[in-house]
Design a protein around this motif. Structure first.
Motif, PDB file in Angstrom:
ATOM      1  N   LEU A   8       0.831  -1.197   0.000  1.00 59.24           N
ATOM      2  CA  LEU A   8       0.000   0.000   0.000  1.00 59.24           C
ATOM      3  C   LEU A   8       0.869   1.252   0.000  1.00 59.24           C
ATOM      4  CD1 LEU A   8      -2.833   1.232   0.156  1.00 59.24           C
ATOM      5  CD2 LEU A   8      -2.672   1.089   2.662  1.00 59.24           C
ATOM      6  N   PHE A   9       1.953   1.234   0.770  1.00 58.99           N
ATOM      7  CA  PHE A   9       2.872   2.369   0.843  1.00 58.99           C
ATOM      8  C   PHE A   9       3.540   2.606  -0.510  1.00 58.99           C
ATOM      9  CE2 PHE A   9       7.277   3.815   1.459  1.00 58.99           C
ATOM     10  CZ  PHE A   9       7.038   5.067   1.997  1.00 58.99           C
ATOM     11  N   LEU A  10       4.029   1.510  -1.133  1.00 58.62           N
ATOM     12  CA  LEU A  10       4.701   1.629  -2.426  1.00 58.62           C
ATOM     13  C   LEU A  10       3.734   2.136  -3.495  1.00 58.62           C
ATOM     14  CD1 LEU A  10       6.844  -1.651  -2.431  1.00 58.62           C
ATOM     15  CD2 LEU A  10       7.662   0.703  -2.150  1.00 58.62           C
ATOM     16  N   PHE A  11       2.493   1.641  -3.452  1.00 55.29           N
ATOM     17  CA  PHE A  11       1.483   2.093  -4.410  1.00 55.29           C
ATOM     18  C   PHE A  11       1.189   3.572  -4.215  1.00 55.29           C
ATOM     19  CE2 PHE A  11      -2.979   3.077  -5.328  1.00 55.29           C
ATOM     20  CZ  PHE A  11      -3.036   2.756  -6.681  1.00 55.29           C
ATOM     21  N   SER A  12       1.093   3.983  -2.958  1.00 58.40           N
ATOM     22  CA  SER A  12       0.807   5.391  -2.656  1.00 58.40           C
ATOM     23  C   SER A  12       1.919   6.298  -3.161  1.00 58.40           C
ATOM     24  CB  SER A  12       0.630   5.579  -1.146  1.00 58.40           C
ATOM     25  OG  SER A  12      -0.455   4.829  -0.671  1.00 58.40           O
ATOM     26  N   CYS A  13       3.191   5.850  -2.980  1.00 60.30           N
ATOM     27  CA  CYS A  13       4.329   6.648  -3.443  1.00 60.30           C
ATOM     28  C   CYS A  13       4.323   6.774  -4.953  1.00 60.30           C
ATOM     29  CB  CYS A  13       5.649   6.017  -2.991  1.00 60.30           C
ATOM     30  SG  CYS A  13       5.919   6.144  -1.208  1.00 60.30           S
ATOM     31  N   THR A  14       4.083   5.635  -5.643  1.00 63.71           N
ATOM     32  CA  THR A  14       4.051   5.643  -7.108  1.00 63.71           C
ATOM     33  C   THR A  14       2.929   6.529  -7.615  1.00 63.71           C
ATOM     34  OG1 THR A  14       4.916   3.383  -7.148  1.00 63.71           O
ATOM     35  CG2 THR A  14       3.882   4.177  -9.166  1.00 63.71           C
ATOM     36  N   PHE A  15       1.741   6.404  -7.010  1.00 63.22           N
ATOM     37  CA  PHE A  15       0.589   7.213  -7.413  1.00 63.22           C
ATOM     38  C   PHE A  15       0.868   8.692  -7.187  1.00 63.22           C
ATOM     39  CE2 PHE A  15      -3.496   9.282  -6.485  1.00 63.22           C
ATOM     40  CZ  PHE A  15      -4.182   8.987  -7.660  1.00 63.22           C
ATOM     41  N   SER A  16       1.516   8.999  -6.052  1.00 70.67           N
ATOM     42  CA  SER A  16       1.838  10.387  -5.723  1.00 70.67           C
ATOM     43  C   SER A  16       2.804  10.988  -6.726  1.00 70.67           C
ATOM     44  CB  SER A  16       2.436  10.457  -4.319  1.00 70.67           C
ATOM     45  OG  SER A  16       2.833  11.773  -4.013  1.00 70.67           O
ATOM     46  N   GLN A  17       3.823  10.186  -7.125  1.00 65.65           N
ATOM     47  CA  GLN A  17       4.793  10.668  -8.106  1.00 65.65           C
ATOM     48  C   GLN A  17       4.138  10.925  -9.447  1.00 65.65           C
ATOM     49  OE1 GLN A  17       7.809   7.657  -8.089  1.00 65.65           O
ATOM     50  NE2 GLN A  17       8.723   8.342  -6.166  1.00 65.65           N
ATOM     51  N   ALA A  18       3.246   9.988  -9.863  1.00 65.04           N
ATOM     52  CA  ALA A  18       2.533  10.142 -11.135  1.00 65.04           C
ATOM     53  C   ALA A  18       1.662  11.391 -11.115  1.00 65.04           C
ATOM     54  CB  ALA A  18       1.679   8.904 -11.412  1.00 65.04           C
ATOM     55  N   GLN A  19       0.952  11.568 -10.017  1.00 64.04           N
ATOM     56  CA  GLN A  19       0.091  12.749  -9.892  1.00 64.04           C
ATOM     57  C   GLN A  19       0.928  14.025  -9.893  1.00 64.04           C
ATOM     58  OE1 GLN A  19      -2.838  11.368 -10.806  1.00 64.04           O
ATOM     59  NE2 GLN A  19      -3.761  12.835  -9.420  1.00 64.04           N
ATOM     60  N   SER A  20       2.119  13.955  -9.300  1.00 64.89           N
ATOM     61  CA  SER A  20       2.970  15.135  -9.176  1.00 64.89           C
ATOM     62  C   SER A  20       3.403  15.656 -10.541  1.00 64.89           C
ATOM     63  CB  SER A  20       4.188  14.795  -8.327  1.00 64.89           C
ATOM     64  OG  SER A  20       5.023  15.921  -8.221  1.00 64.89           O
ATOM     65  N   TYR A  21       3.933  14.790 -11.420  1.00 66.82           N
ATOM     66  CA  TYR A  21       4.388  15.281 -12.726  1.00 66.82           C
ATOM     67  C   TYR A  21       3.214  15.657 -13.615  1.00 66.82           C
ATOM     68  CZ  TYR A  21       3.517  11.074 -15.658  1.00 66.82           C
ATOM     69  OH  TYR A  21       2.940  10.063 -16.372  1.00 66.82           O
ATOM     70  N   LYS A  22       2.107  14.938 -13.480  1.00 65.93           N
ATOM     71  CA  LYS A  22       0.921  15.277 -14.273  1.00 65.93           C
ATOM     72  C   LYS A  22       0.349  16.619 -13.835  1.00 65.93           C
ATOM     73  CE  LYS A  22      -0.462  10.550 -15.419  1.00 65.93           C
ATOM     74  NZ  LYS A  22      -1.468   9.479 -15.221  1.00 65.93           N
ATOM     75  N   LYS A  23       0.419  16.883 -12.539  1.00 69.22           N
ATOM     76  CA  LYS A  23      -0.071  18.159 -12.011  1.00 69.22           C
ATOM     77  C   LYS A  23       0.801  19.309 -12.509  1.00 69.22           C
ATOM     78  CE  LYS A  23      -1.473  20.258  -7.602  1.00 69.22           C
ATOM     79  NZ  LYS A  23      -1.507  20.069  -6.133  1.00 69.22           N
ATOM     80  N   ILE A  24       2.117  19.110 -12.499  1.00 67.95           N
ATOM     81  CA  ILE A  24       3.035  20.142 -13.003  1.00 67.95           C
ATOM     82  C   ILE A  24       2.745  20.418 -14.468  1.00 67.95           C
ATOM     83  CG2 ILE A  24       5.451  20.640 -13.574  1.00 67.95           C
ATOM     84  CD1 ILE A  24       6.244  18.981 -11.106  1.00 67.95           C
TER      85      ILE A  24
END
Length: 391
Positions: A8-24
């Protein structure tokens, strides 16, 4: 339980990174200073505002999907279009863009000045700009240059691979046997540069020879652009910029927009491309006998031998290497993007069409670029130079 929590932690980190570059990417103003879809549409009888997926790298809806806010459409014809033809061909391409905008007023707007650009961005329309790729299209007539400006052309590339009578191209300057005029700008060429400065049209030095480049630097009073070029030090081809040129553009206050063509990114690409052509020469000759249009044979062969083409494509990381090199040499304020999509037949890996633009943002973020610096590369640097030429 611990295993589940770790997943769950690894998935959350990956999802957060994906959202981060897409948001930028979504929040940035993304500007591409060179796309050849107009000439491609005319050659192949397509409509830019139709769904051209698989057929081309770009269309109107895919530009929106890729997060493109500002697109400079290349107005191009090759040197076979002589006087009385080149200008008319350019006008036909300009008319084609105007027609697409008229059919899609909610999605795109023709931009003629910085105020138009701001209005388009405010209304979430594609800011559609134009760049004439080749000074031969003014046919040695300053009135034609004025006409381009009045129609909304924001820059002119002083030469394409061919040389007008007043400036020499990179191709001609490196093949003296093909050159029938002195290198660089003549007096009329300097008049062209000064006229462009006065009217607020950006000077584009992609494709120009070294002597032409330095004559421009010593003549212009406004920041210039290289709308689709890469670093010679990483890939030594005449179309790329040498270190001294890169530094000069930075001192001028200009911007260098990275070209996605593998032959300008990867120094081994030309060898691989030549080997591919040799392997398939008989097939190409047969196809050209059926249809002399050069794209016909290439399109067929690239589709037929996808695995071979895939092996030739450089990794996206090599494109980012050119960005890194330019940033280190010129500074973060002088680098942008000028893809050359639909003017190139092969792209780097991962960049299959214009919808993959967010992957560039992802790669820049992975290299450690800050949000502020990524926004500069994605579009702010190009817009700064455009605005500076309007003043």
């Amino acid at each position: 339980m611990k295993y589940c929590l770790l997943l769950l932690f690894l998935f959350s980190c990956t999802f957060s990174q994906a959202q981060s570059y897409k948001k930028i990417h979504k929040k940035a103003i993304v500007a591409d200073s060179h796309n050849d879809i107009l000439s491609t549409c005319i050659e192949k009888h397509y409509r830019f505002d139709n769904n051209l997926k698989v057929k081309t790298h770009s269309d109107l809806n895919r530009m929106r999907k890729g997060g493109i806010d500002v697109q400079v459409f290349s107005i191009w014809c090759d040197g076979s279009f002589g006087k009385g033809q080149a200008f008319n061909r350019a006008i036909r391409e300009i008319d084609t863009l105007y027609a697409a905008a008229a059919r899609n007023p909610a999605k795109m707007k023709i931009v003629k000045n910085y105020a138009d650009l701001q209005e388009a961005l405010q209304h979430k329309q594609l800011a559609a700009m134009m760049g004439v790729e080749g000074g031969h299209m003014i046919e040695d007539n300053l009135a034609y240059l004025d006409s381009f400006k009045n129609r909304g052309v924001c820059y002119m590339t002083l030469t394409w691979n061919n040389s007008p009578s007043w400036a020499t191209s990179a191709r001609d300057e490196t093949h003296d046997s093909l050159l029938h005029q002195p290198k660089g700008l003549n007096d009329f060429g300097k008049q062209v540069v000064k006229r462009m400065n006065a009217m607020g049209m950006m000077i584009d030095v992609s494709h120009v020879g070294e002597q032409t480049f330095w004559d421009v630097i010593h003549t212009t009073t406004k920041p210039i652009i290289a709308s689709h070029s890469d670093a010679y030090a990483l890939c030594p081809v005449p179309r790329n910029l040498k270190d001294s040129q890169i530094v000069a553009i930075a001192k001028n206050g200009g911007v260098i927009d990275i070209n996605f063509y593998p032959g300008f990114i990867d120094s081994s690409f030309e060898r691989k491309s030549d080997a591919f052509d040799t392997r398939h020469k008989k097939e190409r000759d047969s196809l050209l006998a059926l249809n002399p249009e050069s794209y016909y044979a290439s399109d067929y062969l690239y589709a037929e031998y996808k695995d071979e083409i895939q092996a030739m494509r450089p990794p996206l990381s090599m494109l980012i290497d050119h960005i890194d090199y330019l940033v280190q040499l010129a500074g973060i304020d002088h680098v942008g993007l000028g893809s050359d999509l639909d003017g190139i037949s092969i792209t780097p890996q991962q960049i299959n069409d214009i919808t993959d633009y967010p992957l560039i943002t992802k790669a820049l973020k992975k290299r450690g670029y800050s949000k502020k610096d990524i926004k500069k590369i994605l579009g702010e640097n190009f817009l700064r130079v455009y605005k500076a030429n309007q003043l």
